[in-house]
Design an enzyme around this catalytic site. Structure first.
Site, PDB file in Angstrom:
ATOM      1  N   THR A 121       0.860  -1.188   0.000  1.00 29.68           N
ATOM      2  CA  THR A 121       0.000   0.000   0.000  1.00 29.68           C
ATOM      3  C   THR A 121       0.894   1.235   0.000  1.00 29.68           C
ATOM      4  OG1 THR A 121      -1.647  -1.230   1.242  1.00 29.68           O
ATOM      5  CG2 THR A 121      -1.840   1.182   1.276  1.00 29.68           C
ATOM      6  N   GLU A 151      -3.435  -4.725  -2.690  1.00 28.68           N
ATOM      7  CA  GLU A 151      -3.943  -5.963  -2.101  1.00 28.68           C
ATOM      8  C   GLU A 151      -5.079  -5.664  -1.131  1.00 28.68           C
ATOM      9  OE1 GLU A 151      -3.229  -9.230  -2.779  1.00 28.68           O
ATOM     10  OE2 GLU A 151      -5.010  -9.303  -1.517  1.00 28.68           O
ATOM     11  N   LEU A 153      -6.551  -8.413   0.775  1.00 30.22           N
ATOM     12  CA  LEU A 153      -6.795  -9.563   1.652  1.00 30.22           C
ATOM     13  C   LEU A 153      -6.955  -9.112   3.097  1.00 30.22           C
ATOM     14  CD1 LEU A 153      -4.074 -10.244   3.498  1.00 30.22           C
ATOM     15  CD2 LEU A 153      -3.255 -11.179   1.371  1.00 30.22           C
ATOM     16  N   LEU A 250     -20.318  -3.460  10.226  1.00 31.02           N
ATOM     17  CA  LEU A 250     -21.290  -2.805  11.103  1.00 31.02           C
ATOM     18  C   LEU A 250     -21.333  -3.497  12.463  1.00 31.02           C
ATOM     19  CD1 LEU A 250     -24.382  -1.866   8.868  1.00 31.02           C
ATOM     20  CD2 LEU A 250     -22.575  -0.379   9.733  1.00 31.02           C
ATOM     21  N   CYS A 260      -3.079  -2.154   9.053  1.00 31.31           N
ATOM     22  CA  CYS A 260      -3.525  -1.396   7.873  1.00 31.31           C
ATOM     23  C   CYS A 260      -4.413  -0.196   8.197  1.00 31.31           C
ATOM     24  CB  CYS A 260      -4.247  -2.323   6.908  1.00 31.31           C
ATOM     25  SG  CYS A 260      -3.143  -3.533   6.169  1.00 31.31           S
TER      26      CYS A 260
END
Ligand SMILES: NC(=O)c1ccc[n+]([C@@H]2O[C@H](COP(=O)([O-])OP(=O)(O)OC[C@H]3O[C@@H](n4cnc5c(N)ncnc54)[C@H](O)[C@@H]3O)[C@@H](O)[C@H]2O)c1
Length: 442
Positions: A121, A151, A153, A250, A260
């Site tokens: 990223t 990516e 995943l 939610l 991340c």
């Protein structure tokens, strides 16, 4: 195809193993020789369901190799995938030092026409930067093709996500390059979206920041539910069955963590700021998440008055279930807050204890089972929603505690179990508390 993957972390290793599984010849390269040593023996350095079995299978069938040598690992390769870490810098931006070093180090080994794909990223413009670094460090007069292939995943379901992606994003500046990467993924039969390199880079940040915002949104609704006597699970179901909203992300709780979301939201916020955009929505997403991670400690303080010398059993340490990853796990902040309050913490996690010791050291004690953790405990904090915790006999647990109180940060227990509560107090997030009237006094 012959493919080289740089970085054998959660993304690089899952990608390498799955590309081998669909028939490619893959060499995974990592500068961490200890990891490569483990991988060469068929052992996965990370916990990820199904990963080790696929690793062994594909290594046995001769499609998957591991090395720390660029010379060996890049020889004759068609596509090089960069999947090294891009952690957070001190100022909140993405630290590109690993990716830049990678670019410099692979440059002398590249051959004409090779395709370099950035899967890590990275902020908009990084592909151009990496191309410049490679071109200024390669020996010969070669051309290379750059592409962005972010990516998506999720740790804990990395293999399934890689083999069955919702979509694959390919950012390239020429059709020929995009088609080559599409060919690599063809056996997956997944929808492909082709964009420019810059758009592909931004899609990843835009997606993660949106999901993090969805989590902070439902968490604020949960806080409101507690004030007005509503149930956030009902709200989430009512909202999420609207196709425009969707049910995922939610689940109210004590906020997001991991390697991340926290860093990607911060990095996107900074990128926007750099370009004169005040993305204050993301600031709120981060602020709400920071506060939400304090929720269980606040509730426990309210319930007990003081937490000094209280024994708190933490159920779960990893940032989410089915992973041993402790990066930015909410448990870290919770442990620090509890320690500041003078509480004694005993934690149990099915797989993350080893990594947790490296982060938390002897700030806490570690138990080998939930039953061991709760002995004489004043309260349980459920921090990670491992399936193991969802299936516990909660009345039995409560009976063994000094003070039968559970603060559930992940709303792990379902309605039917709550009706069975024979003793104690149960405090979920955004849902009515359940307090059995004849509980032992604390
Ligand atoms: N972890 C996730 O769930 C996830 C999901 C999507 C995207 N991403 C992104 O993917 C990238 C990788 O994430 P991760 O979690 O797999 O990282 P990680 O920290 O688990 O692994 C990175 C690996 O790269 C290796 N490495 C560093 N420099 C190297 C070099 N020069 N050559 C070869 N190897 C080198 C490290 O030794 C390490 O094993 C990041 O940009 C991350 O934001 C992560």
């Amino acid at each position: 195809m012959k493919i080289s993957v740089l970085g054998t972390g959660y993304v690089g290793l899952s990608t390498g193993v799955c590309l081998a599984e669909i028939g490619h010849f893959v060499t995974c390269i990592d500068i961490n020789q200890h990891k490569i040593g483990q991988l060469c023996q068929g052992k996965s350095p990370i916990y990820e369901p199904f990963l080790e079995n696929l690793l062994l299978k594909n290594a046995d069938e001769g499609r998957l190799k591991f090395t720390s040598s660029y010379l060996n690992g890049l020889e004759g390769t068609d596509i090089i995938i960069l999947a090294v870490g891009t952690p957070q810098s001190e100022d909140g931006s993405a630290d590109l030092s690993y990716i830049m070093k990678c670019a410099k180090d692979i440059a002398p080994h590249l051959t004409d026409g090779v395709t370099v794909v950035i899967k890590s990223t990275v902020p908009v413009g990084t592909n151009e930067l990496v191309e410049k670094i490679i071109m200024s460090h390669c020996n010969n007069d070669i051309t290379i093709n750059m592409a962005s292939n972010p990516e998506f995943l999720r740790q804990g379901s990395a293999i399934n996500d890689t083999l069955h992606p919702d979509r694959i994003i390919i950012g390239a500046n020429s059709k020929k390059v995009a088609d080559k990467i599409e060919e690599m993924y063809l056996p997956l039969k997944a929808p492909i979206i082709k964009t420019s390199i810059r758009s592909a880079e931004l899609i990843k940040y835009a997606s993660n920041a949106f999901l993090a915002t969805k989590i902070s949104y439902i968490n604020q609704i949960a806080n409101l539910c507690e004030m007005v006597g509503a149930d956030v699970n009902d709200i989430a179901l009512g909202m999420g069955t609207d196709k425009r909203i969707g049910l995922s992300f939610l689940q109210a709780g004590i906020g997001y963590g991991g390697s991340c979301f926290p860093k990607d939201v911060k990095a996107l916020h900074l990128t926007a700021e750099k370009h004169g955009i005040q993305f204050s929505l993301l600031k709120e997403t981060m602020r709400i998440n920071d506060e939400q991670q304090e929720l269980l400690v606040k509730k426990a303080k309210k319930r007990f008055g003081s937490l000094k010398s209280k024994k708190i059993a933490l159920f779960g340490l990893s940032f989410k279930p089915n992973t041993d990853d402790m990066r930015e796990a909410p448990s870290i902040k919770i442990v620090r807050l509890l320690s500041n309050e003078g509480a004694n913490v005993v934690a149990y996690d099915p797989v993350a204890t080893h990594n947790a010791r490296e982060v938390l050291g002897n700030m806490i004690s570690y138990a080998n089972s939930p039953e061991e953790a709760i002995l004489d405990a004043d309260a349980v904090f459920i921090v990670t929603d491992w399936d193991e915790f969802k299936h516990l006999n909660i009345t039995n647990i409560l009976k063994k505690m000094r003070c039968p109180i559970i603060f559930d940060g992940r709303n792990c227990l379902d309605e039917s179990m709550l009706h069975l509560l024979e003793i104690g107090e149960y405090y979920p997030v955004g849902r009515p508390s359940v307090i059995f009237s004849n509980q032992k006094s604390d």
